[in-house]
Design a protein around this motif. Structure first.
Motif, PDB file in Angstrom:
ATOM      1  N   ARG A 253      19.131 -47.992   5.514  1.00 40.76           N
ATOM      2  CA  ARG A 253      19.182 -48.232   6.956  1.00 40.76           C
ATOM      3  C   ARG A 253      17.855 -47.759   7.565  1.00 40.76           C
ATOM      4  O   ARG A 253      17.726 -46.623   8.032  1.00 40.76           O
ATOM      5  N   GLN A 254      16.875 -48.643   7.557  1.00 44.03           N
ATOM      6  CA  GLN A 254      15.529 -48.244   7.962  1.00 44.03           C
ATOM      7  C   GLN A 254      15.448 -47.869   9.439  1.00 44.03           C
ATOM      8  O   GLN A 254      14.770 -46.898   9.802  1.00 44.03           O
ATOM      9  N   ASN A 255      16.125 -48.618  10.283  1.00 48.88           N
ATOM     10  CA  ASN A 255      16.104 -48.278  11.713  1.00 48.88           C
ATOM     11  C   ASN A 255      16.651 -46.878  11.956  1.00 48.88           C
ATOM     12  O   ASN A 255      16.137 -46.125  12.790  1.00 48.88           O
ATOM     13  N   VAL A 256      17.710 -46.533  11.229  1.00 42.89           N
ATOM     14  CA  VAL A 256      18.298 -45.204  11.387  1.00 42.89           C
ATOM     15  C   VAL A 256      17.353 -44.139  10.851  1.00 42.89           C
ATOM     16  O   VAL A 256      17.244 -43.042  11.419  1.00 42.89           O
ATOM     17  N   GLN A 257      16.654 -44.450   9.765  1.00 39.50           N
ATOM     18  CA  GLN A 257      15.684 -43.490   9.239  1.00 39.50           C
ATOM     19  C   GLN A 257      14.628 -43.146  10.278  1.00 39.50           C
ATOM     20  O   GLN A 257      14.247 -41.989  10.455  1.00 39.50           O
ATOM     21  N   PHE A 258      14.154 -44.155  11.009  1.00 37.31           N
ATOM     22  CA  PHE A 258      13.181 -43.889  12.068  1.00 37.31           C
ATOM     23  C   PHE A 258      13.808 -43.049  13.183  1.00 37.31           C
ATOM     24  O   PHE A 258      13.163 -42.152  13.736  1.00 37.31           O
ATOM     25  N   MET A 259      15.077 -43.328  13.510  1.00 41.46           N
ATOM     26  CA  MET A 259      15.761 -42.547  14.538  1.00 41.46           C
ATOM     27  C   MET A 259      15.845 -41.074  14.135  1.00 41.46           C
ATOM     28  O   MET A 259      15.789 -40.181  14.982  1.00 41.46           O
ATOM     29  N   LEU A 260      15.969 -40.837  12.831  1.00 47.19           N
ATOM     30  CA  LEU A 260      16.107 -39.476  12.321  1.00 47.19           C
ATOM     31  C   LEU A 260      14.763 -38.785  12.102  1.00 47.19           C
ATOM     32  O   LEU A 260      14.722 -37.644  11.642  1.00 47.19           O
ATOM     33  N   GLY A 261      13.664 -39.476  12.406  1.00 45.14           N
ATOM     34  CA  GLY A 261      12.362 -38.825  12.340  1.00 45.14           C
ATOM     35  C   GLY A 261      11.453 -39.258  11.235  1.00 45.14           C
ATOM     36  O   GLY A 261      10.323 -38.761  11.125  1.00 45.14           O
ATOM     37  N   GLU A 262      11.899 -40.214  10.395  1.00 45.64           N
ATOM     38  CA  GLU A 262      11.024 -40.721   9.341  1.00 45.64           C
ATOM     39  C   GLU A 262       9.841 -41.472   9.952  1.00 45.64           C
ATOM     40  O   GLU A 262       9.989 -42.195  10.953  1.00 45.64           O
ATOM     41  N   ARG A 263       8.686 -41.335   9.352  1.00 46.36           N
ATOM     42  CA  ARG A 263       7.506 -42.077   9.798  1.00 46.36           C
ATOM     43  C   ARG A 263       7.318 -43.356   8.998  1.00 46.36           C
ATOM     44  O   ARG A 263       6.705 -44.312   9.468  1.00 46.36           O
ATOM     45  N   HIS A 264       7.820 -43.371   7.780  1.00 38.10           N
ATOM     46  CA  HIS A 264       7.713 -44.539   6.917  1.00 38.10           C
ATOM     47  C   HIS A 264       9.068 -44.731   6.249  1.00 38.10           C
ATOM     48  O   HIS A 264       9.719 -43.774   5.844  1.00 38.10           O
ATOM     49  N   ALA A 265       9.494 -45.982   6.135  1.00 36.85           N
ATOM     50  CA  ALA A 265      10.787 -46.265   5.511  1.00 36.85           C
ATOM     51  C   ALA A 265      10.675 -47.522   4.679  1.00 36.85           C
ATOM     52  O   ALA A 265      10.050 -48.509   5.090  1.00 36.85           O
ATOM     53  N   GLY A 266      11.268 -47.470   3.503  1.00 39.87           N
ATOM     54  CA  GLY A 266      11.276 -48.640   2.621  1.00 39.87           C
ATOM     55  C   GLY A 266      12.664 -48.853   2.056  1.00 39.87           C
ATOM     56  O   GLY A 266      13.624 -48.144   2.411  1.00 39.87           O
ATOM     57  N   LEU A 267      12.780 -49.828   1.161  1.00 45.30           N
ATOM     58  CA  LEU A 267      14.070 -50.116   0.540  1.00 45.30           C
ATOM     59  C   LEU A 267      14.188 -49.320  -0.760  1.00 45.30           C
ATOM     60  O   LEU A 267      14.168 -49.867  -1.865  1.00 45.30           O
ATOM     61  N   ASP A 268      14.287 -48.012  -0.625  1.00 41.46           N
ATOM     62  CA  ASP A 268      14.348 -47.136  -1.788  1.00 41.46           C
ATOM     63  C   ASP A 268      15.741 -47.149  -2.415  1.00 41.46           C
ATOM     64  O   ASP A 268      16.751 -47.310  -1.731  1.00 41.46           O
TER      65      ASP A 268
END
Length: 392
Positions: A253-268
């Motif tokens: 859930r990349q959008n949620v990762q950004f909401m939680l403070g991630e600066r970069h998100a991929g399909l890990d």
């Protein structure tokens, strides 16, 4: 007992004729006669109809407040289910709460539920009467606040329960906090009401998971937003070692990762302990008026014409041929529903993705054109409506 007088009483109650009811009682009719199978006593019938004057006459004549049999509703429950507030108030004042059988769900539980099933001002007023009379849930019932969150009910009903002493940290019988129940169900309004009432946002269920963890796993972004704005701990760790961010990564859930403070998100590929099952529909039925389905086709055409096939595929990740195909099908293949007034078209997940991508381009991308008679804000509204349905 005179069966003719009893029948006259039944008919008078059903006709809502207060004068005739008084005459039948004066002539010796039984105030506890039953109306018929599954309808209960004449008192329950009058209470169901909200006829306070008739209820008063029957009570003064000795009508009982218990259910006529194990299968019918009591007079009080009959009035509660129809939200006849004045009748409920009268019966409660005459001791009706004490007459309710303990083998059924309580009238309080029914009143809470009916603010959701049949929402109207009288339902809220009826609930208030019961709360002021200190009505209690039955032995097998959940606490009223938990029942309210599980339905779910409107914020007004939640606030009423809280104003009458409900604990915002109330837990269900399995020890799940109310705020976790609300988060799991995506009820951001309930979460907000509970937070304002002082609920512990870090309360944990038996798995050691918080409301934020459950909201993240279920992609309930309005709930996530409410919890984060309130200061929910993003670093909290569950009993099985999960954090909110870990769960977001595990579900990609990349959008949620950004909401939680991630600066970069991929399909890990991140292994997590899941507590939810995600549905991935492969086909969807679009329903609406022909002009609405044709509007979607026009949105796709405009986006394709503006971007070109290669740029379309690069920006949306969907095939241009798929987009062209679904645009044609939206115009040519829709059919009227067999037993309804709308038209419909079954599309694949890829076709739906192409339609949504086109909406995104017109709403937020570089494409500035819109179908005739529409504007950008209307396209934004249409996209938001589609996304709400997809998130259910």
């Amino acid at each position: 007992m005179n069966s003719a007088d009893d029948q006259r009483l039944i008919e008078a109650v059903q006709a809502r004729d207060e004068t005739a009811v008084g005459q039948a009682l004066a002539d010796g009719a039984d105030p506890n006669v039953t109306v018929g199978r599954f309808r209960g006593s004449v008192l329950a019938e009058a209470a169901r109809d909200g006829k306070l004057g008739i209820v008063r006459l029957l009570m003064d004549a000795g009508a009982r407040m218990e259910p006529a049999d194990p299968y019918t509703a009591s007079p009080l429950r009959s009035a509660v289910l129809e939200a006849h507030t004045e009748v409920v108030q009268f019966l409660v004042a005459r001791g009706a709460l004490a007459a309710e059988p303990a083998t059924r769900s309580s009238v309080l539980t029914d009143a809470v539920s009916h603010t959701s099933f049949h929402p109207r001002p009288a339902a809220l007023a009826t609930l208030r009467v019961l709360l002021e009379a200190r009505a209690a849930p039955g032995p097998a019932d959940e606490a009223p606040l938990v029942t309210a969150v599980m339905r779910p009910v409107a914020p007004a009903a939640l606030r009423l329960l809280l104003a009458h002493g409900a604990d915002p940290d109330q837990r269900r019988s399995d020890e799940t906090p109310a705020i976790v129940i609300a988060a799991r169900r995506g009820d951001h309004a309930a979460v907000d009401v509970l937070l304002q009432a002082g609920a512990d946002m870090e309360a944990r269920d038996r798995q050691g998971r918080t409301a934020l963890m459950h909201a993240v796993e279920r992609n309930e972004r309005p709930v996530i937003t409410a919890l984060l704005l309130a200061g929910a701990d993003t670093d909290a760790v569950s009993a099985d070692g999960m954090t909110a961010l870990h769960l977001a990564r595990g579900w990609q859930r990349q959008n949620v990762q950004f909401m939680l403070g991630e600066r970069h998100a991929g399909l890990d590929d991140v292994p997590i302990a899941r507590t939810a099952v995600r549905l991935t529909p492969t086909h969807v039925r679009l329903t609406g008026d022909p002009q609405m389905l044709q509007l979607l086709a026009s949105v796709i055409d405009i986006a394709l014409d503006d971007l070109g096939d290669d740029e379309w595929q690069c920006r949306t990740g969907t095939n241009a041929e798929t987009a062209q195909s679904v645009a044609a099908r939206l115009r040519e293949d829709m059919v009227r529903a067999a037993n309804a007034s709308w038209h419909q078209l079954d599309v694949t997940a890829d076709e739906l993705g192409a339609a949504r991508s086109a909406l995104v381009e017109l709403a937020y991308g570089t494409t500035r054109g819109t179908p005739a008679g529409t504007n950008r804000l209307e396209i934004i509204d249409l996209l938001a409506e589609l996304d709400r349905q997809l998130s259910r």
